[in-house]
Design a protein around this motif. Structure first.
Motif, PDB file in Angstrom:
ATOM      1  N   ILE A 187       0.836  -1.203   0.000  1.00 42.19           N
ATOM      2  CA  ILE A 187       0.000   0.000   0.000  1.00 42.19           C
ATOM      3  C   ILE A 187       0.868   1.249   0.000  1.00 42.19           C
ATOM      4  CG2 ILE A 187      -1.682   1.318   1.359  1.00 42.19           C
ATOM      5  CD1 ILE A 187      -2.819  -1.390   2.285  1.00 42.19           C
ATOM      6  N   GLN A 188       1.952   1.231   0.785  1.00 39.17           N
ATOM      7  CA  GLN A 188       2.870   2.373   0.823  1.00 39.17           C
ATOM      8  C   GLN A 188       3.463   2.633  -0.557  1.00 39.17           C
ATOM      9  OE1 GLN A 188       4.054   4.375   3.808  1.00 39.17           O
ATOM     10  NE2 GLN A 188       4.466   5.598   1.967  1.00 39.17           N
ATOM     11  N   ARG A 189       3.788   1.577  -1.255  1.00 37.76           N
ATOM     12  CA  ARG A 189       4.365   1.725  -2.603  1.00 37.76           C
ATOM     13  C   ARG A 189       3.374   2.401  -3.542  1.00 37.76           C
ATOM     14  NH1 ARG A 189       7.001  -3.230  -6.206  1.00 37.76           N
ATOM     15  NH2 ARG A 189       6.858  -2.166  -8.224  1.00 37.76           N
ATOM     16  N   LEU A 190       2.109   2.004  -3.465  1.00 37.33           N
ATOM     17  CA  LEU A 190       1.090   2.622  -4.313  1.00 37.33           C
ATOM     18  C   LEU A 190       0.815   4.059  -3.885  1.00 37.33           C
ATOM     19  CD1 LEU A 190      -1.305  -0.431  -4.673  1.00 37.33           C
ATOM     20  CD2 LEU A 190       0.053   0.612  -6.499  1.00 37.33           C
ATOM     21  N   TYR A 191       0.875   4.318  -2.598  1.00 40.96           N
ATOM     22  CA  TYR A 191       0.724   5.690  -2.088  1.00 40.96           C
ATOM     23  C   TYR A 191       1.834   6.572  -2.665  1.00 40.96           C
ATOM     24  CZ  TYR A 191       0.375   9.532   1.298  1.00 40.96           C
ATOM     25  OH  TYR A 191       0.249  10.769   1.899  1.00 40.96           O
ATOM     26  N   ASN A 192       3.036   6.012  -2.727  1.00 42.78           N
ATOM     27  CA  ASN A 192       4.159   6.768  -3.289  1.00 42.78           C
ATOM     28  C   ASN A 192       3.974   7.041  -4.775  1.00 42.78           C
ATOM     29  OD1 ASN A 192       5.325   6.672  -0.758  1.00 42.78           O
ATOM     30  ND2 ASN A 192       6.737   5.004  -1.253  1.00 42.78           N
ATOM     31  N   ARG A 193       3.144   6.243  -5.432  1.00 40.65           N
ATOM     32  CA  ARG A 193       2.848   6.473  -6.855  1.00 40.65           C
ATOM     33  C   ARG A 193       1.695   7.470  -7.028  1.00 40.65           C
ATOM     34  NH1 ARG A 193       6.754   3.909  -6.446  1.00 40.65           N
ATOM     35  NH2 ARG A 193       7.464   2.072  -7.605  1.00 40.65           N
ATOM     36  N   GLY A 194       1.109   7.898  -5.919  1.00 41.84           N
ATOM     37  CA  GLY A 194       0.017   8.870  -5.987  1.00 41.84           C
ATOM     38  C   GLY A 194      -1.329   8.338  -5.579  1.00 41.84           C
ATOM     39  N   GLY A 195      -1.417   7.018  -5.271  1.00 44.76           N
ATOM     40  CA  GLY A 195      -2.688   6.440  -4.845  1.00 44.76           C
ATOM     41  C   GLY A 195      -3.128   6.974  -3.493  1.00 44.76           C
ATOM     42  N   ARG A 196      -4.429   7.220  -3.340  1.00 39.39           N
ATOM     43  CA  ARG A 196      -4.948   7.754  -2.080  1.00 39.39           C
ATOM     44  C   ARG A 196      -6.173   7.000  -1.568  1.00 39.39           C
ATOM     45  NH1 ARG A 196      -0.666   9.399  -2.275  1.00 39.39           N
ATOM     46  NH2 ARG A 196       0.150  11.526  -1.979  1.00 39.39           N
ATOM     47  N   ARG A 197      -6.730   6.107  -2.373  1.00 39.95           N
ATOM     48  CA  ARG A 197      -7.936   5.394  -1.967  1.00 39.95           C
ATOM     49  C   ARG A 197      -7.673   3.891  -2.041  1.00 39.95           C
ATOM     50  NH1 ARG A 197     -12.047   9.059  -5.674  1.00 39.95           N
ATOM     51  NH2 ARG A 197     -12.449  10.702  -4.134  1.00 39.95           N
ATOM     52  N   PHE A 198      -7.811   3.250  -0.882  1.00 36.04           N
ATOM     53  CA  PHE A 198      -7.451   1.839  -0.790  1.00 36.04           C
ATOM     54  C   PHE A 198      -8.564   1.042  -0.111  1.00 36.04           C
ATOM     55  CE2 PHE A 198      -3.649   4.468  -0.533  1.00 36.04           C
ATOM     56  CZ  PHE A 198      -2.870   3.952  -1.558  1.00 36.04           C
ATOM     57  N   VAL A 199      -8.728  -0.200  -0.556  1.00 38.80           N
ATOM     58  CA  VAL A 199      -9.625  -1.147   0.098  1.00 38.80           C
ATOM     59  C   VAL A 199      -8.826  -2.401   0.419  1.00 38.80           C
ATOM     60  CG1 VAL A 199     -11.657  -2.617  -0.151  1.00 38.80           C
ATOM     61  CG2 VAL A 199     -11.687  -0.289  -1.067  1.00 38.80           C
TER      62      VAL A 199
END
Length: 344
Positions: A187-199
């Protein structure tokens, strides 16, 4: 952190990107050299045009109903499908791989995509999106996309219960912590790519999977394996705490929703005629395919008879829920986690 906070003002989801195992794999394993596949009848018997797509179900998966409800597309395509266009990627794709897990050992045993490789493929997809619409629009899409994880069951099945590959290294609680550390890193890796919404999806009652009931029931009466269910509950408590901690303390400007599939699955199995559900399930601990005791993947095939009324079965094969079950689980997500990530 303007980019992080602006997503909360956008009242819609731009795309859905799925990561995980067979519960979210829309057919990626069709393009891998693996035996963990379902691109053959009777899988897909209730999918549009009765096509076996590689989904481990008689029809659609929850993520398909979710993207349809969001008016993004009718179903989520597998990323590895060579027919997938850059335009298709603008509204999402599944990177999931049946047989995968949060432990690299899990995917290795089946020769499927581990979670790290799934994230590598997302990076490749992001480059394709940027190439089509430019960096600014791509950032907007990613920031307002839904990153959906459905994973974890195989780790326990492959490495703790059915084959004790990790039992000498970990206690069950320690192994759960290890899995959740890997999920947090993803999840942190995707957040670093700009992701902000996670399930993040809970485990279901693993001890009620027909295969586990077959393997571990000690009596002639088929019963759920309570210790495995207790393990699922313990993992889910930790997962829920992780989701809350990530949202409130770690990932600034994020929404991290916990998707509870354990409770509705438990209701289907233990209270199949509960009035509020109106489910009509009659067979709760056997799959529809074959004997319903062990058949899954290659052993559920064109020569295997299937039940006469699929709507009466909680499970399609000895591991995976039926279309009817999946449709209800999707409704749970639409009513709960979607509103959470949109800030409602």
């Amino acid at each position: 952190m303007a980019a992080a906070s602006s997503s909360n003002n956008i009242n819609y989801i731009t795309a859905v990107f799925g990561f995980g195992d067979s519960t979210i794999d829309a057919g990626n394993n069709n393009y891998l050299a693996t035996d963990t596949r379902s691109d053959h009848p009777p899988y897909g018997v209730d999918f549009p045009f009765h096509i076996p797509t590689g989904r481990f179900s008689n029809g659609k998966l929850p993520i398909d109903f979710i993207v349809s409800s969001l008016a993004l597309k009718e179903s989520l395509p597998p990323y590895l499908d060579p027919r997938l266009t850059d335009e298709d990627l603008l509204t999402g794709a599944s990177f999931g791989s049946a047989g995968s897990g949060l432990d690299p050992l899990t995917a290795q045993s089946s020769n499927v995509l581990n979670i790290s490789t799934q994230l590598d493929l997302f990076d490749r997809a992001l480059r394709r999106i940027k190439g089509l619409v430019g960096d600014r629009r791509a950032s907007f899409i990613v920031e307002n996309a839904l990153f959906f994880f459905s994973i974890g069951s195989n780790d326990l099945l492959f490495n703790f219960y059915d084959s004790p590959a990790r039992t000498s290294e970990f206690t069950i609680s320690g192994y759960q912590d290890y899995l959740l550390q890997n999920l947090e890193a993803a999840i942190q890796r995707l957040y670093n790519r700009g992701g902000r919404r996670f399930v993040v999806t809970s485990l279901s009652p693993i001890g009620c999977l027909p295969l586990e009931v077959t393997l571990f029931s000690n009596t002639s009466q088929r019963m759920c394996v309570q210790q495995q269910n207790n393990d699922s509950i313990a993992y889910n408590v930790k997962l829920q705490l992780l989701a809350s901690r990530l949202e409130t303390q770690v990932l600034q400007g994020s929404k991290v929703a916990y998707y509870n599939v354990y409770n509705p699955m438990e209701d289907f199995i233990y209270n199949p005629n509960k009035v509020i559900l109106l489910s009509g399930f009659k067979q709760t601990l056997k799959g529809c395919c074959g004997t319903g005791l062990v058949e899954v993947g290659s052993t559920c095939n064109v020569t295997t008879p299937i039940c006469s009324d699929r709507s009466e079965y909680v499970f399609w094969d000895a591991v995976h829920p039926s279309l009817k079950t999946y449709r209800y689980l999707a409704e749970v997500a639409i009513l709960t986690v979607i509103s959470h990530v949109l800030g409602h």
